[in-house]
Design an enzyme around this catalytic site. Structure first.
Site, short mmCIF file in Angstrom:
data_model
loop_
_atom_site.label_atom_id
_atom_site.label_comp_id
_atom_site.label_asym_id
_atom_site.label_seq_id
_atom_site.Cartn_x
_atom_site.Cartn_y
_atom_site.Cartn_z
N LYS A 158 -0.93 3.18 -1.94
CA LYS A 158 -0.35 4.42 -2.43
C LYS A 158 0.89 4.41 -2.38
O LYS A 158 1.63 5.20 -3.42
CB LYS A 158 -0.64 5.15 -1.03
CG LYS A 158 -1.48 5.09 -0.39
CD LYS A 158 -1.14 6.44 0.84
CE LYS A 158 -3.04 6.65 1.66
NZ LYS A 158 -3.08 7.05 2.48
N ARG A 159 1.73 3.20 -2.04
CA ARG A 159 3.81 2.97 -3.37
C ARG A 159 3.02 2.97 -4.52
O ARG A 159 3.72 3.58 -5.19
CB ARG A 159 3.54 2.29 -2.48
CG ARG A 159 3.84 1.85 -1.06
CD ARG A 159 4.40 0.74 -0.01
NE ARG A 159 4.71 -0.59 -0.83
CZ ARG A 159 3.12 -1.12 -0.03
NH1 ARG A 159 3.53 -0.57 0.73
NH2 ARG A 159 2.71 -2.63 -0.29
#
Length: 486
Positions: A258-259
């Site tokens: 997700k980063r």
């Protein structure tokens, strides 16, 4: 008689659809469509703690936006419903099959407390996480002891009874034959203490009952496949074909997370990528066609898809390539459709008083995603601050000093121009250039810099001047003269 191909996508409603999950859905869909089979959507919501409000509807919207229609599912029915696992729990389905395994000696009740489980030795799983290894303590309980604990209401789980000696071998369509030492097969939980099945147990039962012939999933499930096969064998069921897909990594070869900011389908659509681009791009993350081209419609992918061409090596999510591909889709888009999508952005950026349709036509072949539009066109409304270094052009052999007399001459001529259309302006510039012995570009370059304040623009100087109008053009050219020392 050939068995009809049936594949499924079984997401958990826990948030946005990860690119890896989208690829799983896409490959399963392509296998079914290529073979004239069925594609089933099943919602696996057995992990009630992680279930998110609205996530099921998000799954529907994402798949529909991607064009991945399903033949059977929660909202469309079918002969194998219900297609939501929590609804199947209410029918007592999984408990019934778990008890069958207990009767066969392939599973057992476990009453161990959290304190006892925490005291067990640990090992590291395939993802590097520390996990407890169960020691089969409750397997030795007699039927009478088990019944006494059940009657007393002591909490329990049901565990799979896996052997500790020998090996288990299985076949994967991509990775071939794989053998696993049975000592690595922990007695995984089949039914949790809340009565819900685990993901591992529920999908085996459901895949069998729904007639799934090909199971597509990420290769992180490779190590779990022996446990699944032991369940199939315990029930006497036919094992489906496994198609394990390679890991998707970022450009630094780390697992896509997700980063990264672009790990989900919705992240990408929010950033302006077209759904059809995303689908095309994701199809090539670990699979390649028997051709040189890279742009395919969903229908073309279904026609040529051969899952045997899926690779074992990790697939790199190349964001630059995705932008390029999206730009190719935008170039090929019908101009009217492009304008319909671009108009709100153009209007928000420029407001009224501009020929937005014409500007849309200028940027269509120059942008890679719609959010590129504001930076590309904002100069039409407001001249940005710029330095005189922009007047330098090695090819045209010009700079701010040489641009000054050109801009002065053009200001005088343009002030007297009655026709301010692009064609008329070009003829005026061409005549001036011929008279002075200049190449046309030598004159157009400083003019474009002066009226746009940018080194790169979606249109030439005369188009820009026609769009911003005579008064604004003259004002900007005057400002350019001042910058150059005039």
């Amino acid at each position: 008689m050939a068995v009809k191909i049936r594949t499924r996508f079984a997401p958990s409603p826990t948030g946005r659809m990860h690119v890896g999950n989208l690829r799983t859905a896409l490959y399963a869909w392509l296998i079914a469509r290529h073979e004239g089979g069925d594609f089933i959507l099943r919602i696996e919501d057995t992990d009630q703690e992680r279930k998110m409000e609205g996530a099921v509807e998000l799954i529907y919207r994402s798949l529909q936006a991607a064009g991945l229609t399903w033949d059977e599912g929660p909202d469309s029915g079918g002969d194998c419903g219900p297609y939501v696992q929590s609804e199947r729990v209410e029918q007592g389905l999984y408990m019934e099959y778990a008890k069958q395994l207990i009767d066969k000696g392939e599973a057992y009740y476990c009453f161990c407390t959290r304190e006892r489980l925490d005291s067990l030795k640990t090992t590291v799983d395939e993802e590097g996480k520390e996990v407890r290894v169960y020691d089969k303590h409750c397997l030795s309980l007699s039927k009478e002891e088990v019944q006494e604990k059940l009657d007393s209401g002591i909490p329990y789980v049901i565990r799979q009874n896996n052997p500790r000696e020998g090996t288990t071998t299985f076949d994967d369509e991509i990775y071939g034959e794989i053998s696993v030492e049975n000592e690595e097969l922990d007695d995984m939980i089949l039914i949790k203490s809340d009565g819900y099945p685990t993901y591992n147990f529920a999908n085996v039962v459901d895949d069998h009952l729904m007639g799934i012939t090909h199971v597509v999933r990420g290769n992180e499930y490779l190590s779990s496949s022996p446990r699944y096969n032991r369940l199939y064998n315990a029930f006497g069921w036919e094992i489906p074909k496994y198609v394990h897909c390679p890991l998707i990594t970022d450009e630094e070869h780390h697992k896509l997370s997700k980063r990264s900011g672009h790990s989900s389908f919705e992240d990408l659509t929010d950033q302006g990528f077209l759904p059809e681009t995303i689908v095309n791009f994701v199809a090539l993350l670990g699979w390649s066609p028997d051709a040189e081209r890279e742009i395919y419609s969903l229908e073309e992918l279904a026609e040529i898809f051969d899952y045997h061409r899926i690779t074992k090596s990790p697939a790199v999510f190349d964001y630059t390539k995705l932008r390029w591909m999206n730009g190719e889709y935008l170039k090929a888009m019908d101009p009217e459709e492009f304008y319909k999508k671009a108009e709100p952005i153009l209007k928000d950026t420029l407001g009224d008083g501009f020929d937005l349709k014409r500007i849309a036509g200028m940027v269509q072949t120059r942008i890679e995603v719609f959010p590129d539009i504001p930076e590309m066109v904002s100069f039409f409304k407001t001249l940005p601050e710029y330095g005189t270094e922009l007047f330098f052009n090695k090819k045209m052999k010009t700079d701010a000093e040489k641009a000054l007399p050109v801009l002065k001459d053009m200001l005088t001529m343009l002030t007297d121009a009655a026709d301010f259309s692009s064609d008329a302006l070009f003829e005026l510039i061409k005549a001036y250039s011929e008279k002075k012995g200049f190449k046309t570009g030598y004159v157009i370059w400083p003019l474009r810099i002066a009226v746009s304040g940018k080194a790169v623009t979606p249109a030439g100087a005369t188009d820009i001047m026609e769009i911003i109008g005579k008064e604004e053009s003259l004002s900007r050219i005057s400002a350019g003269i001042h910058k150059c020392g005039g």
